[in-house]
Design a protein around this motif. Structure first.
Motif, PDB file in Angstrom:
ATOM      1  N   ALA A   1      -4.094   1.234  -5.130  1.00 38.20           N
ATOM      2  CA  ALA A   1      -2.816   0.814  -5.681  1.00 38.20           C
ATOM      3  C   ALA A   1      -1.697   1.342  -4.795  1.00 38.20           C
ATOM      4  CB  ALA A   1      -2.657   1.337  -7.107  1.00 38.20           C
ATOM      5  N   VAL A   2      -0.634   0.601  -4.724  1.00 35.28           N
ATOM      6  CA  VAL A   2       0.534   0.995  -3.946  1.00 35.28           C
ATOM      7  C   VAL A   2       1.731   1.029  -4.887  1.00 35.28           C
ATOM      8  CG1 VAL A   2       2.049   0.371  -2.030  1.00 35.28           C
ATOM      9  CG2 VAL A   2      -0.399  -0.064  -1.859  1.00 35.28           C
ATOM     10  N   ARG A   3       2.461   2.118  -4.860  1.00 37.78           N
ATOM     11  CA  ARG A   3       3.638   2.274  -5.719  1.00 37.78           C
ATOM     12  C   ARG A   3       4.799   2.800  -4.911  1.00 37.78           C
ATOM     13  NH1 ARG A   3       1.129  -0.665  -8.453  1.00 37.78           N
ATOM     14  NH2 ARG A   3       0.112  -0.199 -10.394  1.00 37.78           N
ATOM     15  N   PRO A   4       5.962   2.205  -4.947  1.00 38.01           N
ATOM     16  CA  PRO A   4       6.296   0.961  -5.624  1.00 38.01           C
ATOM     17  C   PRO A   4       5.741  -0.234  -4.855  1.00 38.01           C
ATOM     18  CG  PRO A   4       8.190   1.708  -4.388  1.00 38.01           C
ATOM     19  CD  PRO A   4       7.113   2.765  -4.234  1.00 38.01           C
ATOM     20  N   LEU A   5       5.656  -1.371  -5.523  1.00 33.75           N
ATOM     21  CA  LEU A   5       5.134  -2.575  -4.877  1.00 33.75           C
ATOM     22  C   LEU A   5       6.116  -3.137  -3.858  1.00 33.75           C
ATOM     23  CD1 LEU A   5       3.451  -4.382  -7.899  1.00 33.75           C
ATOM     24  CD2 LEU A   5       2.354  -3.125  -6.032  1.00 33.75           C
ATOM     25  N   ARG A   6       7.397  -2.899  -4.063  1.00 33.15           N
ATOM     26  CA  ARG A   6       8.428  -3.324  -3.113  1.00 33.15           C
ATOM     27  C   ARG A   6       9.218  -2.095  -2.701  1.00 33.15           C
ATOM     28  NH1 ARG A   6      10.564  -9.170  -4.882  1.00 33.15           N
ATOM     29  NH2 ARG A   6       8.567  -9.954  -5.601  1.00 33.15           N
ATOM     30  N   ALA A   7       9.274  -1.860  -1.414  1.00 31.57           N
ATOM     31  CA  ALA A   7       9.958  -0.661  -0.927  1.00 31.57           C
ATOM     32  C   ALA A   7      11.031  -1.046   0.078  1.00 31.57           C
ATOM     33  CB  ALA A   7       8.957   0.289  -0.285  1.00 31.57           C
ATOM     34  N   VAL A  13       6.464   5.878  -0.408  1.00 31.54           N
ATOM     35  CA  VAL A  13       5.460   4.959  -0.954  1.00 31.54           C
ATOM     36  C   VAL A  13       4.158   5.728  -1.127  1.00 31.54           C
ATOM     37  CG1 VAL A  13       4.132   2.867  -0.513  1.00 31.54           C
ATOM     38  CG2 VAL A  13       6.546   2.954   0.116  1.00 31.54           C
ATOM     39  N   ARG A  14       3.568   5.608  -2.329  1.00 31.69           N
ATOM     40  CA  ARG A  14       2.286   6.257  -2.624  1.00 31.69           C
ATOM     41  C   ARG A  14       1.176   5.223  -2.578  1.00 31.69           C
ATOM     42  NH1 ARG A  14       5.519   7.574  -6.721  1.00 31.69           N
ATOM     43  NH2 ARG A  14       4.235   6.418  -8.190  1.00 31.69           N
ATOM     44  N   ILE A  15       0.117   5.549  -1.858  1.00 37.60           N
ATOM     45  CA  ILE A  15      -1.093   4.733  -1.821  1.00 37.60           C
ATOM     46  C   ILE A  15      -2.137   5.539  -2.582  1.00 37.60           C
ATOM     47  CG2 ILE A  15      -2.824   3.637  -0.364  1.00 37.60           C
ATOM     48  CD1 ILE A  15      -0.612   3.775   1.897  1.00 37.60           C
ATOM     49  N   ASP A  50       1.370  -4.208   9.019  1.00 39.41           N
ATOM     50  CA  ASP A  50       1.398  -5.357   9.930  1.00 39.41           C
ATOM     51  C   ASP A  50       0.904  -4.969  11.319  1.00 39.41           C
ATOM     52  OD1 ASP A  50       2.214  -7.171   8.021  1.00 39.41           O
ATOM     53  OD2 ASP A  50       4.343  -6.968   8.511  1.00 39.41           O
ATOM     54  N   GLY A  51      -0.146  -4.133  11.354  1.00 46.32           N
ATOM     55  CA  GLY A  51      -0.765  -3.744  12.610  1.00 46.32           C
ATOM     56  C   GLY A  51      -0.116  -2.575  13.326  1.00 46.32           C
ATOM     57  N   ARG A  52       1.016  -2.091  12.816  1.00 48.39           N
ATOM     58  CA  ARG A  52       1.703  -0.964  13.462  1.00 48.39           C
ATOM     59  C   ARG A  52       1.415   0.317  12.695  1.00 48.39           C
ATOM     60  NH1 ARG A  52       6.272  -4.575  12.878  1.00 48.39           N
ATOM     61  NH2 ARG A  52       6.767  -3.124  11.221  1.00 48.39           N
ATOM     62  N   PRO A  53       1.267   1.438  13.387  1.00 47.84           N
ATOM     63  CA  PRO A  53       0.991   2.699  12.706  1.00 47.84           C
ATOM     64  C   PRO A  53       2.154   3.153  11.829  1.00 47.84           C
ATOM     65  CG  PRO A  53       1.373   3.077  15.043  1.00 47.84           C
ATOM     66  CD  PRO A  53       1.359   1.590  14.835  1.00 47.84           C
ATOM     67  N   ASN A  77       1.487  -6.642   5.467  1.00 39.90           N
ATOM     68  CA  ASN A  77       0.074  -6.343   5.327  1.00 39.90           C
ATOM     69  C   ASN A  77      -0.143  -4.846   5.564  1.00 39.90           C
ATOM     70  OD1 ASN A  77      -2.688  -6.580   5.139  1.00 39.90           O
ATOM     71  ND2 ASN A  77      -2.941  -7.255   7.246  1.00 39.90           N
ATOM     72  N   LEU A  78      -0.474  -4.111   4.493  1.00 36.57           N
ATOM     73  CA  LEU A  78      -0.699  -2.671   4.562  1.00 36.57           C
ATOM     74  C   LEU A  78      -2.201  -2.418   4.574  1.00 36.57           C
ATOM     75  CD1 LEU A  78       0.740   0.151   4.351  1.00 36.57           C
ATOM     76  CD2 LEU A  78       0.246   0.018   1.912  1.00 36.57           C
TER      77      LEU A  78
END
Length: 85
Positions: A1-7, A13-15, A50-53, A77-78
């Motif tokens: 889960a990712v919180r928040p969904l929109r940052a 951001v918490r994964i 999106d492919g970037r670190p 894309n995370l």
């Protein structure tokens, strides 16, 4: 889960999940390349947007904390790569 969904840029951001590798810590450096590539060499846990670190600010076996980087408007894309052995 990712919180928040929109940052927004700079927001925490918490994964949340399980099995994140804290024993080997995290490399903090993902190899450059196309989205879907893994960190080379993968050591611990790596987050890409999106492919970037994305630098990991804090890490536990069940949570990753990152500060949201600058992105273009729209979905991103995370991905999380974890070394398991």
């Amino acid at each position: 889960a990712v919180r928040p969904l929109r940052a927004e840029y700079g927001q925490w951001v918490r994964i949340v999940g399980d099995g994140f590798n804290v024993v080997d810590a995290y490399d903090g450096r993902c190899a450059e390349g196309t989205p879907g590539d893994t960190c080379v060499p993968l050591r611990g846990t790596c987050v890409r947007l999106d492919g970037r670190p994305v630098p990991i600010e804090a890490l536990s076996p069940t949570m990753i904390l990152v500060r949201w980087p600058r992105t273009c408007i729209g979905p991103a894309n995370l991905t999380v790569a974890v070394q398991t052995s």
